[in-house]
Design a protein around this motif. Structure first.
Motif, short mmCIF file in Angstrom:
data_model
loop_
_atom_site.label_atom_id
_atom_site.label_comp_id
_atom_site.label_asym_id
_atom_site.label_seq_id
_atom_site.Cartn_x
_atom_site.Cartn_y
_atom_site.Cartn_z
N TYR A 240 0.83 -1.21 0.00
CA TYR A 240 0.00 0.00 0.00
C TYR A 240 0.87 1.26 0.00
O TYR A 240 0.67 2.18 -0.80
CB TYR A 240 -0.88 -0.07 1.25
CG TYR A 240 -1.72 1.14 1.59
CD1 TYR A 240 -2.93 1.38 0.94
CD2 TYR A 240 -1.34 1.99 2.63
CE1 TYR A 240 -3.72 2.46 1.31
CE2 TYR A 240 -2.13 3.07 2.99
CZ TYR A 240 -3.32 3.30 2.33
OH TYR A 240 -4.11 4.37 2.70
N ALA A 241 1.86 1.27 0.89
CA ALA A 241 2.74 2.44 1.00
C ALA A 241 3.66 2.56 -0.21
O ALA A 241 3.85 3.65 -0.77
CB ALA A 241 3.56 2.34 2.28
N PHE A 242 4.25 1.44 -0.63
CA PHE A 242 5.24 1.50 -1.71
C PHE A 242 4.60 1.84 -3.05
O PHE A 242 5.21 2.51 -3.88
CB PHE A 242 6.00 0.18 -1.81
CG PHE A 242 6.97 -0.04 -0.67
CD1 PHE A 242 7.15 0.91 0.32
CD2 PHE A 242 7.69 -1.21 -0.57
CE1 PHE A 242 8.03 0.71 1.37
CE2 PHE A 242 8.58 -1.43 0.46
CZ PHE A 242 8.75 -0.47 1.44
N GLU A 243 3.38 1.38 -3.30
CA GLU A 243 2.69 1.76 -4.53
C GLU A 243 2.45 3.27 -4.54
O GLU A 243 2.66 3.94 -5.56
CB GLU A 243 1.37 1.01 -4.66
CG GLU A 243 0.33 1.61 -5.59
CD GLU A 243 0.80 1.93 -7.00
OE1 GLU A 243 1.70 1.25 -7.52
OE2 GLU A 243 0.25 2.90 -7.59
N ALA A 244 2.05 3.84 -3.40
CA ALA A 244 1.81 5.28 -3.34
C ALA A 244 3.11 6.07 -3.49
O ALA A 244 3.12 7.14 -4.11
CB ALA A 244 1.13 5.64 -2.02
N ILE A 245 4.19 5.54 -2.94
CA ILE A 245 5.49 6.21 -3.11
C ILE A 245 5.93 6.14 -4.56
O ILE A 245 6.35 7.14 -5.15
CB ILE A 245 6.55 5.57 -2.18
CG1 ILE A 245 6.22 5.84 -0.72
CG2 ILE A 245 7.94 6.10 -2.53
CD1 ILE A 245 7.10 5.10 0.27
N ARG A 246 5.81 4.97 -5.15
CA ARG A 246 6.23 4.81 -6.55
C ARG A 246 5.41 5.71 -7.47
O ARG A 246 5.93 6.30 -8.42
CB ARG A 246 6.08 3.35 -6.98
CG ARG A 246 6.47 3.09 -8.43
CD ARG A 246 6.56 1.60 -8.70
NE ARG A 246 6.75 1.30 -10.10
CZ ARG A 246 6.96 0.07 -10.58
NH1 ARG A 246 7.00 -0.96 -9.76
NH2 ARG A 246 7.11 -0.13 -11.87
N GLY A 247 4.12 5.84 -7.18
CA GLY A 247 3.27 6.69 -8.00
C GLY A 247 3.37 8.16 -7.68
O GLY A 247 2.78 9.00 -8.37
N GLY A 248 4.09 8.51 -6.61
CA GLY A 248 4.29 9.91 -6.25
C GLY A 248 3.12 10.55 -5.54
O GLY A 248 3.11 11.77 -5.33
N TYR A 249 2.12 9.75 -5.13
CA TYR A 249 0.92 10.33 -4.53
C TYR A 249 0.77 10.00 -3.04
O TYR A 249 -0.34 10.02 -2.49
CB TYR A 249 -0.33 9.88 -5.29
CG TYR A 249 -0.55 8.38 -5.36
CD1 TYR A 249 -1.31 7.72 -4.40
CD2 TYR A 249 -0.02 7.62 -6.40
CE1 TYR A 249 -1.53 6.35 -4.46
CE2 TYR A 249 -0.22 6.25 -6.47
CZ TYR A 249 -0.98 5.62 -5.50
OH TYR A 249 -1.19 4.26 -5.56
N ALA A 250 1.89 9.73 -2.37
CA ALA A 250 1.84 9.33 -0.97
C ALA A 250 1.14 10.36 -0.09
O ALA A 250 0.52 10.01 0.93
CB ALA A 250 3.25 9.06 -0.44
N LEU A 251 1.22 11.63 -0.44
CA LEU A 251 0.59 12.66 0.39
C LEU A 251 -0.91 12.43 0.53
O LEU A 251 -1.53 12.82 1.52
CB LEU A 251 0.86 14.05 -0.16
CG LEU A 251 0.05 14.53 -1.39
CD1 LEU A 251 -1.17 15.31 -0.94
CD2 LEU A 251 0.89 15.38 -2.30
N LEU A 252 -1.53 11.77 -0.47
CA LEU A 252 -2.97 11.54 -0.43
C LEU A 252 -3.37 10.58 0.69
O LEU A 252 -4.53 10.57 1.11
CB LEU A 252 -3.46 10.99 -1.77
CG LEU A 252 -3.20 11.85 -3.01
CD1 LEU A 252 -3.75 11.16 -4.25
CD2 LEU A 252 -3.81 13.23 -2.85
#
Length: 318
Positions: free
Chosen positions: A178-190
């Protein structure tokens, strides 16, 4: 039958018919997925659970052997939100927009994962890092708001609350995915937006697609500082009307949940961890029954049962 579930994930007879079809064709894995979803949506009956128990010993584990490349991620994992105008705009300005939103609190007494001495956690983190082809700084801390703090900019970072160290392997695999996909996609702030921050981001995104001359506040600053590539993206989408930024944010969050599910391949573990990250206080894993649609969202149910999910699992385990 899958088209029926696309329209209505609460249509219990369709699940039973689909599970029966997969069982007859020898696809035990997909039959089990369908019955698991039926159970976690709260519609399973005793006969459904008996069938699940009968199929369980027949399932074959599909360990992940391949990293998730850009092409299968784009084709099989991400939601349509990534390709929408707001998705393109956010991708072009992700670092700049992230800098305008306050960073999540990281908690206290942070320790690098390597110094915690938890070999199991280190192993899971390494496996999911390899899956998502990421190098992320990992820490464990106390009093981490939301139990996990994730950033993509200016630093790829994941901080886990110490209370998560006792979670089962599959739940932790979901969290890392969950976290790594958001980091890879650049949208972790969401992943960390509070109500006020979400409103402000929605306002900013709407302003970024306003016609020339109607830009105000932070949007003007972003446009003025945009790179040549970002400026072209903004120009292409300028003047859009009826932009649903809230729906776009929800679609991006669904991407992260998909990423977690791919990492753990266990719908029950996914729902359990989503519940924990959402602040739900469930007594035990059985308490997640009937919360599948509420916590995972219809998208996660449909993705778990989809051909795309099967193709993705096949490609990663080849």
């Amino acid at each position: 039958l899958r088209k029926v579930l696309e329209r209505d994930i609460h249509h219990a007879p369709a699940y039973r018919m689909l599970a029966s079809f997969y069982s007859r064709t020898g696809d035990v894995e997909r039959a089990s997925r369908v019955l698991t979803a039926l159970d976690l949506l709260g519609f399973a009956e005793d006969t459904d659970r008996s069938t699940m128990q009968r199929l369980r010993p027949m399932r074959t584990a599909m360990p992940i052997r391949q990293p998730l490349g850009d092409e299968p991620r784009q084709r099989l994992l991400i939601t349509p939100a990534v390709r929408e105008p707001l998705g393109e705009i956010f991708e072009a300005l992700a670092e700049e927009i992230t800098g305008m939103v306050s960073s999540p609190s990281l908690g206290v007494d942070l320790q690098p994962v390597q110094s915690v001495g938890d070999a199991r956690l280190t192993k899971i983190a390494a496996e999911i890092s390899a899956l998502y082809q990421l190098d992320v700084d990992l820490f464990v801390g106390d009093k981490v708001p939301g139990l996990a703090a994730v950033t993509a900019y200016p630093r790829r970072l994941l901080v886990l609350d110490r209370s998560l160290l006792t979670e089962p392997d599959l739940a932790l695999r979901f969290l890392f995915g969950y976290a790594f996909e958001a980091i890879r996609g650049g949208y972790a702030l969401l992943l960390h937006l509070g109500a006020r921050q979400r409103r402000e981001l929605v306002t900013l995104l709407r302003a970024l697609v306003a016609p020339d001359g109607e830009l105000t506040g932070p949007a003007t600053e972003l446009v003025d500082r945009a790179s040549g590539r970002a400026a072209k993206v903004l120009e292409r989408h300028a003047g859009l009307r009826d932009v649903d930024a809230d729906a776009w944010i929800s679609g991006m969050l669904a991407c992260a949940k998909r990423g977690g599910l791919v990492a753990c391949d266990d719908f029950s573990a996914a729902i359990w961890m989503v519940a924990r990250l959402s602040g739900e206080r469930l007594a035990n894993h059985d308490a997640s029954v009937a919360l599948g649609a509420v916590l995972g969202g219809p998208d996660l149910v449909r993705f778990y049962l989809s051909d795309a999910y099967q193709q993705l699992r096949d490609s990663l385990s080849a």
